[in-house]
Design an enzyme around this catalytic site. Structure first.
Site, PDB file in Angstrom:
ATOM      1  N   ASN A   1     -10.841  -2.906  -5.403  1.00  0.00           N
ATOM      2  CA  ASN A   1     -10.018  -1.998  -6.213  1.00  0.00           C
ATOM      3  C   ASN A   1     -10.582  -1.783  -7.623  1.00  0.00           C
ATOM      4  O   ASN A   1     -10.166  -0.855  -8.326  1.00  0.00           O
ATOM      5  CB  ASN A   1      -8.562  -2.485  -6.287  1.00  0.00           C
ATOM      6  CG  ASN A   1      -7.781  -2.280  -5.001  1.00  0.00           C
ATOM      7  OD1 ASN A   1      -6.889  -3.051  -4.671  1.00  0.00           O
ATOM      8  ND2 ASN A   1      -8.098  -1.230  -4.249  1.00  0.00           N
TER       9      ASN A   1
ATOM     10  N   HIS B   1       2.627   2.886  -9.111  1.00  0.00           N
ATOM     11  CA  HIS B   1       2.443   1.433  -9.230  1.00  0.00           C
ATOM     12  C   HIS B   1       3.661   0.794  -9.901  1.00  0.00           C
ATOM     13  O   HIS B   1       4.101  -0.289  -9.500  1.00  0.00           O
ATOM     14  CB  HIS B   1       1.163   1.109 -10.006  1.00  0.00           C
ATOM     15  CG  HIS B   1      -0.080   1.516  -9.278  1.00  0.00           C
ATOM     16  ND1 HIS B   1      -0.308   1.193  -7.961  1.00  0.00           N
ATOM     17  CD2 HIS B   1      -1.158   2.246  -9.665  1.00  0.00           C
ATOM     18  CE1 HIS B   1      -1.467   1.699  -7.571  1.00  0.00           C
ATOM     19  NE2 HIS B   1      -2.003   2.349  -8.589  1.00  0.00           N
TER      20      HIS B   1
ATOM     21  N   ASP C   1       0.822  -1.218   0.000  1.00  0.00           N
ATOM     22  CA  ASP C   1       0.000   0.000   0.000  1.00  0.00           C
ATOM     23  C   ASP C   1       0.856   1.269   0.000  1.00  0.00           C
ATOM     24  O   ASP C   1       1.950   1.295   0.567  1.00  0.00           O
ATOM     25  CB  ASP C   1      -0.927  -0.002   1.227  1.00  0.00           C
ATOM     26  CG  ASP C   1      -2.073   0.976   1.070  1.00  0.00           C
ATOM     27  OD1 ASP C   1      -2.366   1.399  -0.075  1.00  0.00           O
ATOM     28  OD2 ASP C   1      -2.693   1.336   2.096  1.00  0.00           O
TER      29      ASP C   1
HETATM   30  C1  IPE Z   1      -5.795  -2.550   0.033  1.00  0.00           C
HETATM   31  O1  IPE Z   1      -5.368  -1.251  -0.177  1.00  0.00           O
HETATM   32  C2  IPE Z   1      -5.637  -3.363  -1.197  1.00  0.00           C
HETATM   33  C3  IPE Z   1      -4.269  -3.502  -1.690  1.00  0.00           C
HETATM   34  C4  IPE Z   1      -3.217  -2.901  -1.225  1.00  0.00           C
HETATM   35  C5  IPE Z   1      -4.108  -4.374  -2.791  1.00  0.00           C
HETATM   36  P1  IPE Z   1      -6.368  -0.066  -0.543  1.00  0.00           P
HETATM   37  O2  IPE Z   1      -5.524   1.121  -0.746  1.00  0.00           O
HETATM   38  O3  IPE Z   1      -7.262  -0.487  -1.645  1.00  0.00           O
HETATM   39  O4  IPE Z   1      -7.237   0.022   0.794  1.00  0.00           O
HETATM   40  P2  IPE Z   1      -8.104   1.201   1.408  1.00  0.00           P
HETATM   41  O5  IPE Z   1      -9.083   1.620   0.356  1.00  0.00           O
HETATM   42  O6  IPE Z   1      -7.165   2.315   1.772  1.00  0.00           O
HETATM   43  O7  IPE Z   1      -8.741   0.598   2.621  1.00  0.00           O
HETATM   44  C1  IPE Z   2      -1.524   0.037  -3.349  1.00  0.00           C
HETATM   45  O1  IPE Z   2      -1.243   1.370  -3.468  1.00  0.00           O
HETATM   46  C2  IPE Z   2      -1.565  -0.692  -4.657  1.00  0.00           C
HETATM   47  C3  IPE Z   2      -2.869  -1.233  -5.034  1.00  0.00           C
HETATM   48  C4  IPE Z   2      -4.010  -1.046  -4.437  1.00  0.00           C
HETATM   49  C5  IPE Z   2      -2.854  -2.067  -6.185  1.00  0.00           C
HETATM   50  P1  IPE Z   2      -2.429   2.420  -3.566  1.00  0.00           P
HETATM   51  O2  IPE Z   2      -2.778   2.618  -4.987  1.00  0.00           O
HETATM   52  O3  IPE Z   2      -3.568   2.014  -2.690  1.00  0.00           O
HETATM   53  O4  IPE Z   2      -1.736   3.711  -2.990  1.00  0.00           O
HETATM   54  P2  IPE Z   2      -2.391   4.809  -2.084  1.00  0.00           P
HETATM   55  O5  IPE Z   2      -2.964   4.109  -0.885  1.00  0.00           O
HETATM   56  O6  IPE Z   2      -3.466   5.470  -2.908  1.00  0.00           O
HETATM   57  O7  IPE Z   2      -1.272   5.717  -1.724  1.00  0.00           O
HETATM   58 MG    MG Z   3      -4.063   2.398  -0.764  1.00  0.00          MG
END
Ligand code: IPE
Ligand code: IPE
Ligand code: MG
Length: 233
Positions: free
Chosen positions: A64, A33, A16
């Site tokens: 997601n 990413h 994350d």
């Molecule tokens: C959880 O992270 C899913 C992954 C890292 C794959 P998110 O970024 O989607 O979670 P929330 O929305 O902050 O709870």
């Molecule tokens: C986690 O990073 C990767 C996936 C959910 C695939 P995020 O995309 O959730 O990054 P933040 O939380 O928005 O910084």
């Molecule tokens: Mg996230």
């Protein structure tokens, strides 16, 4: 690192903070990413050299799919790239790759690359990477229940051990769960398997989560007193 340290058998990571990592640098979320996926390979390699046997990686949740199409499409392309490009890495390191999650609504190219990698590495014995892709903890419990019912299992035979076997992968419980980026929640990750895991929340975005941060996680894990509901002797 001190060789007397206890090493968790099963480590799970919620990958994350890719988006925030990019934003801080004035880059697009997609670049975040890219950086996250580059780091995934490096850190996975390091974690196995430390003696961890199973590594579960939460790379895309069922939720997601709510994100913008452009971001979802980019992530799907990254999965295909990773499964194709990194196959030699898994073969060379004798790592078996398994997947947890639903097929629907993953694009066919992702399903094909995923299944090909799983097949290619299925006899590897050096460690297991469990990639949680289009994964949801509640979905997993619902899907396990459906399989149990459709297999005609008798009520008397249903217990926790049987339920574990009906999860997407029949793996031992998680010992150490790490979520990067400072968020203090599970976001539907391995609800069943994390039942008695120790949790660690480092304050770094995933692209910056490096060997020294994992060493710190192990150090903290060794300070924890795992009681599993018992009394400390
Ligand atoms: C959880 O992270 C899913 C992954 C890292 C794959 P998110 O970024 O989607 O979670 P929330 O929305 O902050 O709870
Ligand atoms: C986690 O990073 C990767 C996936 C959910 C695939 P995020 O995309 O959730 O990054 P933040 O939380 O928005 O910084
Ligand atoms: Mg996230």
């Amino acid at each position: 690192m001190d060789s007397n340290l206890k090493i968790p058998n099963h480590v799970a990571i919620i990958v994350d903070g890719n988006g925030r990592w990019a934003k801080e640098r004035g880059l697009s979320r997609l670049k975040g990413h890219d950086a996250g996926f580059e780091n995934l390979k490096e850190i996975s390699k390091y974690i196995f050299t430390k003696g961890v046997k199973i590594l579960s990686l939460y790379v895309f949740s069922t939720e997601n799919f709510k994100r913008d199409k452009k971001e979802v499409d980019h992530l799907m392309d990254l999965f295909v790239l990773m499964f194709k490009r990194d196959k030699d890495f898994f073969v060379k390191n004798n790592i078996k790759v398994v997947f947890s999650g639903r097929d629907e609504p993953l694009p066919k190219k992702v399903i094909d690359a995923r299944d090909k990698l799983a097949l290619l590495t299925k006899n590897n014995t050096g460690g297991i990477v469990n990639i949680c892709l289009n994964y949801g903890g509640r979905a997993e419990i619902v899907d396990a229940t459906k399989k149990i019912i459709s297999n005609g299992i008798s009520i008397d035979d249903i217990d926790e051990e049987l339920f574990s076997k009906y999860m997407y992968q029949d793996l031992p419980d998680v010992d150490l769960m790490i979520r990067t980026s400072g968020e203090l929640r599970l976001s539907n990750f391995l609800l069943w398997e994390n039942s008695y895991a120790e949790f660690y929340f480092p304050n770094v975005y995933f692209p910056d989560f490096k060997a020294k941060d994992f060493d710190e996680a192990i150090f903290i894990y060794n300070k924890r007193d795992r009681r599993f509901g018992g009394i400390k002797k």
